[in-house]
Write a protein that holds these residues in place. Sequence first.
Motif, PDB file in Angstrom:
ATOM      1  N   SER A 177       0.836  -1.207   0.000  1.00 48.09           N
ATOM      2  CA  SER A 177       0.000   0.000   0.000  1.00 48.09           C
ATOM      3  C   SER A 177       0.870   1.257   0.000  1.00 48.09           C
ATOM      4  CB  SER A 177      -0.966  -0.002   1.183  1.00 48.09           C
ATOM      5  OG  SER A 177      -0.279   0.090   2.397  1.00 48.09           O
ATOM      6  N   ALA A 178       2.026   1.201   0.649  1.00 47.91           N
ATOM      7  CA  ALA A 178       2.938   2.349   0.634  1.00 47.91           C
ATOM      8  C   ALA A 178       3.457   2.607  -0.785  1.00 47.91           C
ATOM      9  CB  ALA A 178       4.107   2.111   1.586  1.00 47.91           C
ATOM     10  N   LEU A 179       3.711   1.546  -1.532  1.00 47.29           N
ATOM     11  CA  LEU A 179       4.177   1.711  -2.912  1.00 47.29           C
ATOM     12  C   LEU A 179       3.128   2.429  -3.756  1.00 47.29           C
ATOM     13  CD1 LEU A 179       5.832  -1.771  -3.508  1.00 47.29           C
ATOM     14  CD2 LEU A 179       6.998   0.427  -3.226  1.00 47.29           C
ATOM     15  N   LEU A 180       1.883   2.082  -3.571  1.00 42.78           N
ATOM     16  CA  LEU A 180       0.807   2.749  -4.299  1.00 42.78           C
ATOM     17  C   LEU A 180       0.758   4.228  -3.942  1.00 42.78           C
ATOM     18  CD1 LEU A 180      -1.597   2.594  -6.215  1.00 42.78           C
ATOM     19  CD2 LEU A 180      -3.008   1.962  -4.248  1.00 42.78           C
ATOM     20  N   LYS A 181       0.926   4.539  -2.666  1.00 47.72           N
ATOM     21  CA  LYS A 181       0.926   5.937  -2.228  1.00 47.72           C
ATOM     22  C   LYS A 181       2.088   6.704  -2.854  1.00 47.72           C
ATOM     23  CE  LYS A 181      -1.323   4.852   2.111  1.00 47.72           C
ATOM     24  NZ  LYS A 181      -1.128   4.590   3.537  1.00 47.72           N
ATOM     25  N   VAL A 182       3.250   6.070  -2.939  1.00 47.22           N
ATOM     26  CA  VAL A 182       4.414   6.720  -3.549  1.00 47.22           C
ATOM     27  C   VAL A 182       4.106   7.091  -4.996  1.00 47.22           C
ATOM     28  CG1 VAL A 182       6.772   6.302  -4.376  1.00 47.22           C
ATOM     29  CG2 VAL A 182       6.156   5.706  -2.036  1.00 47.22           C
ATOM     30  N   VAL A 183       3.543   6.160  -5.742  1.00 50.38           N
ATOM     31  CA  VAL A 183       3.232   6.414  -7.157  1.00 50.38           C
ATOM     32  C   VAL A 183       2.218   7.545  -7.287  1.00 50.38           C
ATOM     33  CG1 VAL A 183       2.123   5.423  -9.201  1.00 50.38           C
ATOM     34  CG2 VAL A 183       3.840   4.107  -7.966  1.00 50.38           C
ATOM     35  N   VAL A 184       1.182   7.528  -6.466  1.00 53.51           N
ATOM     36  CA  VAL A 184       0.145   8.558  -6.552  1.00 53.51           C
ATOM     37  C   VAL A 184       0.707   9.927  -6.178  1.00 53.51           C
ATOM     38  CG1 VAL A 184      -2.029   9.357  -5.535  1.00 53.51           C
ATOM     39  CG2 VAL A 184      -1.779   6.968  -6.231  1.00 53.51           C
ATOM     40  N   ILE A 185       1.427  10.022  -5.074  1.00 52.07           N
ATOM     41  CA  ILE A 185       1.965  11.316  -4.635  1.00 52.07           C
ATOM     42  C   ILE A 185       2.982  11.843  -5.639  1.00 52.07           C
ATOM     43  CG2 ILE A 185       3.374  12.445  -2.862  1.00 52.07           C
ATOM     44  CD1 ILE A 185       1.909  10.594  -0.820  1.00 52.07           C
ATOM     45  N   TRP A 186       3.846  10.974  -6.143  1.00 47.76           N
ATOM     46  CA  TRP A 186       4.846  11.398  -7.131  1.00 47.76           C
ATOM     47  C   TRP A 186       4.134  11.886  -8.392  1.00 47.76           C
ATOM     48  CZ3 TRP A 186      10.027   8.787  -6.328  1.00 47.76           C
ATOM     49  CH2 TRP A 186      11.049   9.437  -7.014  1.00 47.76           C
ATOM     50  N   GLY A 187       3.061  11.208  -8.774  1.00 45.60           N
ATOM     51  CA  GLY A 187       2.287  11.636  -9.939  1.00 45.60           C
ATOM     52  C   GLY A 187       1.639  12.993  -9.726  1.00 45.60           C
ATOM     53  N   ILE A 188       1.160  13.253  -8.525  1.00 48.13           N
ATOM     54  CA  ILE A 188       0.563  14.557  -8.219  1.00 48.13           C
ATOM     55  C   ILE A 188       1.625  15.653  -8.330  1.00 48.13           C
ATOM     56  CG2 ILE A 188      -0.444  15.962  -6.364  1.00 48.13           C
ATOM     57  CD1 ILE A 188      -1.934  13.351  -5.491  1.00 48.13           C
ATOM     58  N   VAL A 189       2.817  15.374  -7.841  1.00 48.22           N
ATOM     59  CA  VAL A 189       3.902  16.354  -7.950  1.00 48.22           C
ATOM     60  C   VAL A 189       4.205  16.644  -9.422  1.00 48.22           C
ATOM     61  CG1 VAL A 189       6.362  16.740  -7.538  1.00 48.22           C
ATOM     62  CG2 VAL A 189       4.918  15.824  -5.713  1.00 48.22           C
ATOM     63  N   ALA A 190       4.318  15.602 -10.235  1.00 51.32           N
ATOM     64  CA  ALA A 190       4.581  15.798 -11.661  1.00 51.32           C
ATOM     65  C   ALA A 190       3.438  16.574 -12.316  1.00 51.32           C
ATOM     66  CB  ALA A 190       4.783  14.447 -12.345  1.00 51.32           C
ATOM     67  N   LEU A 191       2.223  16.271 -11.921  1.00 48.86           N
ATOM     68  CA  LEU A 191       1.061  16.956 -12.479  1.00 48.86           C
ATOM     69  C   LEU A 191       1.091  18.448 -12.149  1.00 48.86           C
ATOM     70  CD1 LEU A 191      -1.602  16.646 -14.037  1.00 48.86           C
ATOM     71  CD2 LEU A 191      -2.716  16.220 -11.831  1.00 48.86           C
ATOM     72  N   THR A 192       1.520  18.795 -10.939  1.00 49.77           N
ATOM     73  CA  THR A 192       1.577  20.214 -10.583  1.00 49.77           C
ATOM     74  C   THR A 192       2.576  20.971 -11.454  1.00 49.77           C
ATOM     75  OG1 THR A 192       3.201  19.870  -8.826  1.00 49.77           O
ATOM     76  CG2 THR A 192       0.880  19.818  -8.189  1.00 49.77           C
ATOM     77  N   TYR A 193       3.667  20.311 -11.843  1.00 50.34           N
ATOM     78  CA  TYR A 193       4.626  20.960 -12.744  1.00 50.34           C
ATOM     79  C   TYR A 193       4.039  21.139 -14.139  1.00 50.34           C
ATOM     80  CZ  TYR A 193       8.617  20.983  -9.591  1.00 50.34           C
ATOM     81  OH  TYR A 193       9.475  21.249  -8.566  1.00 50.34           O
ATOM     82  N   THR A 194       3.072  20.299 -14.496  1.00 50.66           N
ATOM     83  CA  THR A 194       2.429  20.409 -15.807  1.00 50.66           C
ATOM     84  C   THR A 194       1.342  21.483 -15.779  1.00 50.66           C
ATOM     85  OG1 THR A 194       2.822  18.057 -16.186  1.00 50.66           O
ATOM     86  CG2 THR A 194       1.204  19.122 -17.595  1.00 50.66           C
ATOM     87  N   VAL A 195       0.522  21.466 -14.750  1.00 43.43           N
ATOM     88  CA  VAL A 195      -0.603  22.394 -14.659  1.00 43.43           C
ATOM     89  C   VAL A 195      -0.135  23.803 -14.258  1.00 43.43           C
ATOM     90  CG1 VAL A 195      -2.793  22.855 -13.481  1.00 43.43           C
ATOM     91  CG2 VAL A 195      -2.202  20.526 -14.148  1.00 43.43           C
ATOM     92  N   PHE A 196       0.822  23.858 -13.350  1.00 44.07           N
ATOM     93  CA  PHE A 196       1.341  25.131 -12.864  1.00 44.07           C
ATOM     94  C   PHE A 196       2.843  25.213 -13.136  1.00 44.07           C
ATOM     95  CE2 PHE A 196      -2.018  23.725  -9.886  1.00 44.07           C
ATOM     96  CZ  PHE A 196      -2.980  24.676 -10.202  1.00 44.07           C
TER      97      PHE A 196
END
Length: 178
Positions: free
Chosen positions: A153-172
């Motif tokens: 479950s921690a691995l899934l959280k890592v992927v999701v949080i890292w994806g959110i960070v990457a998304l913020t660089y795309t959106v903002f």
Amino acid sequence: MVVYVLAACEIGFWAVLLAGLVARYVFGLRKIGAGLLLSTALVDLVALTAAIIDLRGGATADWTHGLAAMYIGFSVAFGPMMVRWADQRFAHRFAEGPAPTKPPKYGMARARYEWTLWIRAVVACGISAALLFGAIRLIDDHDRTAALDVTLSALLKVVVIWGIVALTYTVFPKRANA
């Protein structure tokens, strides 16, 4: 026991990396240096072997076994990038190589860089999850492997949080100061 092996593996990774760079750039032994740099991957085998021996010996899986899987996954996915990073800096410092490249700071170039890192994180978590599922299958006793579910479950959280960070660089996208 596994946590001590992992600590030794991390120290061993950096020691082998440094030995490879010194052989390559200080002593001019390019083939030996390249061989040492490639052998940094052998450190992962030591960590994997230690975890398997411990589990096959009857140990109940705990956070250290999950950490071993994560260590191996992230080492495989990010190890070559770390070796290139160190190689560039060592070549620049000791062999008059070009200045090391830096990641982009602004705009969509930075967003692409962050997505590339996210893809590496997905690969790392995928490898880690495969190792954890393999351990669960190898032991075939849920009572002894319940702790590995937490790591999954921690691995899934890592992927999701890292994806959110990457998304913020795309959106903002960050812009250079005018």
